[in-house]
Design an enzyme around this catalytic site. Sequence first.
Site, short mmCIF file in Angstrom:
data_model
loop_
_atom_site.label_atom_id
_atom_site.label_comp_id
_atom_site.label_asym_id
_atom_site.label_seq_id
_atom_site.Cartn_x
_atom_site.Cartn_y
_atom_site.Cartn_z
N CYS A 1 0.81 -1.22 0.00
CA CYS A 1 0.00 0.00 0.00
C CYS A 1 0.84 1.27 0.00
O CYS A 1 0.33 2.35 -0.26
CB CYS A 1 -0.93 0.01 1.20
SG CYS A 1 -1.91 -1.48 1.29
N HIS B 1 -3.54 6.60 2.94
CA HIS B 1 -3.93 5.29 2.41
C HIS B 1 -5.31 4.94 2.97
O HIS B 1 -5.61 5.22 4.14
CB HIS B 1 -2.90 4.23 2.80
CG HIS B 1 -3.33 2.86 2.41
ND1 HIS B 1 -3.75 2.57 1.12
CD2 HIS B 1 -3.46 1.71 3.11
CE1 HIS B 1 -4.10 1.30 1.06
NE2 HIS B 1 -3.95 0.76 2.25
N ASN C 1 -10.04 -0.88 0.02
CA ASN C 1 -8.58 -0.78 0.02
C ASN C 1 -8.04 -1.30 -1.32
O ASN C 1 -8.15 -2.49 -1.61
CB ASN C 1 -8.04 -1.62 1.20
CG ASN C 1 -6.53 -1.57 1.32
OD1 ASN C 1 -5.83 -1.09 0.42
ND2 ASN C 1 -6.02 -2.07 2.43
N1 ACO Z 1 -18.57 -9.55 8.81
C1 ACO Z 1 -19.07 -9.80 10.02
N2 ACO Z 1 -18.30 -10.14 11.07
C2 ACO Z 1 -16.97 -10.19 10.88
C3 ACO Z 1 -16.38 -9.93 9.62
C4 ACO Z 1 -17.23 -9.61 8.56
N3 ACO Z 1 -16.79 -9.32 7.33
N4 ACO Z 1 -15.03 -10.07 9.74
C5 ACO Z 1 -14.78 -10.40 11.02
N5 ACO Z 1 -15.94 -10.49 11.70
C6 ACO Z 1 -16.15 -10.80 13.12
C7 ACO Z 1 -15.00 -11.55 13.73
O1 ACO Z 1 -15.13 -12.93 13.48
C8 ACO Z 1 -15.14 -11.19 15.19
O2 ACO Z 1 -16.16 -11.98 15.75
P1 ACO Z 1 -16.01 -12.54 17.27
O3 ACO Z 1 -15.98 -11.32 18.14
O4 ACO Z 1 -17.24 -13.36 17.46
O5 ACO Z 1 -14.73 -13.30 17.29
C9 ACO Z 1 -15.67 -9.76 15.16
O6 ACO Z 1 -16.22 -9.57 13.85
C10 ACO Z 1 -14.61 -8.72 15.42
O7 ACO Z 1 -13.49 -8.97 14.58
P2 ACO Z 1 -12.19 -8.10 14.67
O8 ACO Z 1 -11.14 -8.67 13.78
O9 ACO Z 1 -11.87 -7.87 16.11
O10 ACO Z 1 -12.72 -6.71 14.05
P3 ACO Z 1 -12.01 -5.33 14.00
O11 ACO Z 1 -12.84 -4.32 14.67
O12 ACO Z 1 -10.55 -5.41 14.40
O13 ACO Z 1 -12.04 -4.98 12.44
C11 ACO Z 1 -10.59 -5.01 10.52
C12 ACO Z 1 -11.36 -5.84 11.54
C13 ACO Z 1 -11.60 -4.21 9.72
C14 ACO Z 1 -9.85 -5.95 9.58
C15 ACO Z 1 -9.60 -4.06 11.23
O14 ACO Z 1 -8.88 -4.77 12.21
C16 ACO Z 1 -8.62 -3.40 10.29
O15 ACO Z 1 -8.99 -2.59 9.46
N6 ACO Z 1 -7.32 -3.71 10.41
C17 ACO Z 1 -6.26 -3.13 9.60
C18 ACO Z 1 -6.26 -3.62 8.19
C19 ACO Z 1 -5.07 -3.10 7.43
O16 ACO Z 1 -4.62 -2.00 7.70
N7 ACO Z 1 -4.51 -3.89 6.52
C20 ACO Z 1 -3.17 -3.65 6.07
C21 ACO Z 1 -2.96 -2.78 4.97
S1 ACO Z 1 -3.41 -3.40 3.43
C22 ACO Z 1 -2.02 -3.71 2.43
O17 ACO Z 1 -0.93 -3.62 2.82
C23 ACO Z 1 -2.30 -4.22 1.03
#
Ligand code: ACO
Length: 325
Positions: free
Chosen positions: A113, A252, A282
């Site tokens: 990214c 980003h 993204n």
């Molecule tokens: N729909 C519904 N529920 C979901 C989904 C979904 N799509 N995905 C995960 N869940 C559930 C999980 O299973 C979890 O359930 P549980 O509590 O029963 O275990 C719950 O939702 C919470 O999951 P978390 O992973 O804790 O959710 P979080 O609030 O952290 O959000 C996310 C997840 C959006 C991925 C966030 O952590 C994030 O944006 N992280 C950074 C991503 C990023 O920056 N990526 C790198 C750069 S990209 C690159 O380099 C190409």
Amino acid sequence: MSNIGIIGLGHCLPKRVLTNHDLEKLVDTSDEWITTRTGIKERRIAGKDEKNSDLAIGAAKEALKNAQLTADKIDLIIVTTISPDSNFPSVACLVQKAIGAKHAAAFDLSAACSGFLYGITTAKQFIQTGVYKNALIIASEKITNLIDWNDRATCVLFGDGAGACVLGKVKGKSGIVADYLHAQGEFGHLMSVVSDGRDPLDKHNKLIRLPYVVMYGQELFKIAVNSMARAVEIAAKKAGLKVSDIDCVVPHQANDRIISAVAKKLKVPKEKIFVNIHKYGNMSAASIAVALYEAEKEGRIKKGDVVAMVAFGAGLVSAANIIRW
Ligand code: ACO
């Protein structure tokens, strides 16, 4: 001495739109979950016959048109991507052929990214040292090819697209005033594409599994906020500016909550931050390139403004770039 700056921007997006409601039919998710956790409402998906290089070529052509340059004036093409058509030839060479940039050197650069900013800083060195005059930097991704569409934790986040800029000498006070590149390889495992681990000499092993993105979202979230805020502070300091001098931040677009947390950490009002994640998700390297294109088109960036671009991505790599427009 003239500065080096952006003299033309371009973009190219697949036509096909995949909404959160469409995703509800594919995996156990909801529009409500995706919107509140990420800010994403829809994303673009390149079709079967739409390659990364097609998007890159589209963005390159528009950037050249806006720079009022013909392709034979381009000395260097850098395509920043983590989702090329194939391992080789490079997407940059495919672009070179398609646009007829017959005098250009061409290569791909992999910085996830942060790729667009890594590309701009790399090209800048060649222009600064007088080796080349004009460079074309294209950030292009068909990242949906690397996604496991059964994994709700990742498939809701990404989309395809491309953005491009022509870099060259600019007059007056405008141009790149500072840049900063950083890497933290020790966190590489937090986002990676896992190969199938076959022994290449084992003739009997016929198992082929396509590689897909594995991501530890929560861990990345925290590092993303700290790295992006730090990158802007360092780049601003290098430019001899205060963070409050920045008129527009183009970050980003990985998660709207990450963007808000970075804004809060930097004490930059959200009105100064350009966000288009709701439309595209993204797009890895292409996110900032497309956001910059739209920010300028929508009049959010005007001549004389101080613009900060800031990125974070797999590697891990972060980067910031400050430009006087
Ligand atoms: N729909 C519904 N529920 C979901 C989904 C979904 N799509 N995905 C995960 N869940 C559930 C999980 O299973 C979890 O359930 P549980 O509590 O029963 O275990 C719950 O939702 C919470 O999951 P978390 O992973 O804790 O959710 P979080 O609030 O952290 O959000 C996310 C997840 C959006 C991925 C966030 O952590 C994030 O944006 N992280 C950074 C991503 C990023 O920056 N990526 C790198 C750069 S990209 C690159 O380099 C190409």
